[in-house]
Design a protein around this motif. Structure first.
Motif, short mmCIF file in Angstrom:
data_model
loop_
_atom_site.label_atom_id
_atom_site.label_comp_id
_atom_site.label_asym_id
_atom_site.label_seq_id
_atom_site.Cartn_x
_atom_site.Cartn_y
_atom_site.Cartn_z
N ASP A 31 0.83 -1.21 0.00
CA ASP A 31 0.00 0.00 0.00
C ASP A 31 0.87 1.26 0.00
O ASP A 31 0.56 2.24 -0.69
CB ASP A 31 -0.94 0.02 1.21
CG ASP A 31 -2.02 -1.05 1.15
OD1 ASP A 31 -2.24 -1.62 0.05
OD2 ASP A 31 -2.64 -1.33 2.20
N GLY A 32 1.95 1.24 0.77
CA GLY A 32 2.86 2.38 0.82
C GLY A 32 3.53 2.64 -0.52
O GLY A 32 3.71 3.79 -0.93
N THR A 33 3.86 1.57 -1.22
CA THR A 33 4.48 1.69 -2.54
C THR A 33 3.49 2.31 -3.52
O THR A 33 3.85 3.18 -4.32
CB THR A 33 4.94 0.31 -3.05
OG1 THR A 33 5.81 -0.25 -2.08
CG2 THR A 33 5.65 0.43 -4.38
N LYS A 81 12.93 11.66 -1.52
CA LYS A 81 13.92 10.89 -0.75
C LYS A 81 13.38 10.53 0.64
O LYS A 81 13.56 9.40 1.10
CB LYS A 81 15.23 11.67 -0.64
CG LYS A 81 15.97 11.76 -1.98
CD LYS A 81 17.31 12.44 -1.84
CE LYS A 81 17.16 13.93 -1.80
NZ LYS A 81 18.45 14.65 -1.84
N ILE A 82 12.72 11.46 1.29
CA ILE A 82 12.16 11.19 2.62
C ILE A 82 11.10 10.09 2.55
O ILE A 82 11.09 9.16 3.36
CB ILE A 82 11.58 12.48 3.25
CG1 ILE A 82 12.73 13.43 3.60
CG2 ILE A 82 10.73 12.17 4.47
CD1 ILE A 82 12.29 14.84 3.93
N ASP A 83 10.23 10.18 1.56
CA ASP A 83 9.18 9.17 1.42
C ASP A 83 9.75 7.81 1.02
O ASP A 83 9.25 6.77 1.45
CB ASP A 83 8.12 9.63 0.42
CG ASP A 83 7.29 10.81 0.93
OD1 ASP A 83 7.34 11.09 2.15
OD2 ASP A 83 6.60 11.45 0.12
N LEU A 142 14.98 1.92 -5.36
CA LEU A 142 13.95 2.92 -5.65
C LEU A 142 14.43 4.30 -5.21
O LEU A 142 14.32 5.28 -5.95
CB LEU A 142 12.64 2.56 -4.94
CG LEU A 142 11.48 3.54 -5.12
CD1 LEU A 142 11.03 3.59 -6.57
CD2 LEU A 142 10.32 3.14 -4.22
N LYS A 143 14.99 4.38 -4.01
CA LYS A 143 15.52 5.66 -3.54
C LYS A 143 16.67 6.11 -4.44
O LYS A 143 16.81 7.28 -4.77
CB LYS A 143 15.98 5.58 -2.09
CG LYS A 143 16.52 6.92 -1.61
CD LYS A 143 16.99 6.89 -0.20
CE LYS A 143 17.53 8.26 0.20
NZ LYS A 143 18.14 8.23 1.52
N LEU A 180 8.41 -3.76 -8.24
CA LEU A 180 8.28 -3.88 -6.78
C LEU A 180 6.93 -4.48 -6.38
O LEU A 180 6.86 -5.33 -5.50
CB LEU A 180 8.45 -2.51 -6.12
CG LEU A 180 9.83 -1.88 -6.19
CD1 LEU A 180 9.79 -0.45 -5.71
CD2 LEU A 180 10.81 -2.69 -5.38
N GLN A 181 5.87 -4.03 -7.02
CA GLN A 181 4.53 -4.52 -6.70
C GLN A 181 4.38 -6.00 -7.07
O GLN A 181 3.77 -6.76 -6.34
CB GLN A 181 3.46 -3.69 -7.43
CG GLN A 181 3.41 -2.23 -7.00
CD GLN A 181 2.75 -2.04 -5.66
OE1 GLN A 181 3.26 -2.48 -4.64
NE2 GLN A 181 1.63 -1.36 -5.65
#
Length: 193
Positions: A31-33, A81-83, A142-143, A180-181
């Motif tokens: 869900d976060g992704t 970047k923070i997320d 991802l980052k 990723l998903q």
């Protein structure tokens, strides 16, 4: 000969006990992704619309006055970047459920991938203590993608990106999130005894 003995030994070992090689399915991470994808995609679209078609500057125009100049995007990159860090933290939380046996296997896979496909983010594991699982590595990548975008923007002529650059970023970002998903969703359906 040694390889056959090793494979047979591993098979017997895996039959004798349960070994967790991959961290378990995590609905919150999934869900976060998805939420991260929506947020970043909206910002990419805003940047595409705001950015010029060319990097050409009018006579006497400073680069920073261009709508595609990096100065207009510093906050956006910071938020990305923070997320991404929040997703990494979520992935790390569940990485401790992976057995130590998997660490050796993950390291070999990661070394093979790194030698075949060099990374844009050398040393991206530096912020993570302990075992870096494949799931954690995916989120570090991802980052790395958004960090690489910022570096590209800084290195661009006049530090200006064109709207077409944002379009290609959207495609690469979408492909990474799909990967990723898929990986996380695949874990939901696979059960090994």
């Amino acid at each position: 000969m040694f390889n056959r003995i090793f494979i047979v030994s591993v098979c017997f070992m895996l039959q004798a006990c349960t070994v967790t090689l991959v961290q378990p399915y995590d609905e919150k991470l999934l869900d976060g992704t998805e939420a991260y994808y929506k947020q970043v995609s909206q910002e990419i679209e805003k940047a595409r619309i705001a950015s010029p078609k060319t990097r050409n500057l009018a006579d006497g125009q400073s680069p920073s006055s261009s709508s595609g100049h990096i100065s207009h995007f510093k906050n956006m990159y910071s938020k990305f970047k923070i997320d991404a860090n929040a997703l990494i933290i979520r992935a790390v939380v569940n990485s401790y459920q992976v057995d130590s046996v998997a660490g050796t296997i993950h390291k070999k896979i990661e070394d093979f991938i790194s030698s075949s496909f060099p990374s844009n983010c050398e040393g991206s594991n530096a912020m993570i203590e302990g075992q870096v699982t494949l799931t954690v590595q995916n989120y570090l990548d991802l980052k790395c993608l958004v960090v690489h975008w910022e570096t590209q923007h800084i290195d661009a002529p006049n530090q200006i990106l064109k709207s077409s650059t944002w379009e290609s970023r959207q495609m690469s970002f979408t492909n990474m999130v799909i990967l990723l998903q898929r990986v996380e969703s695949f874990k939901k359906d696979v059960k090994v005894n």
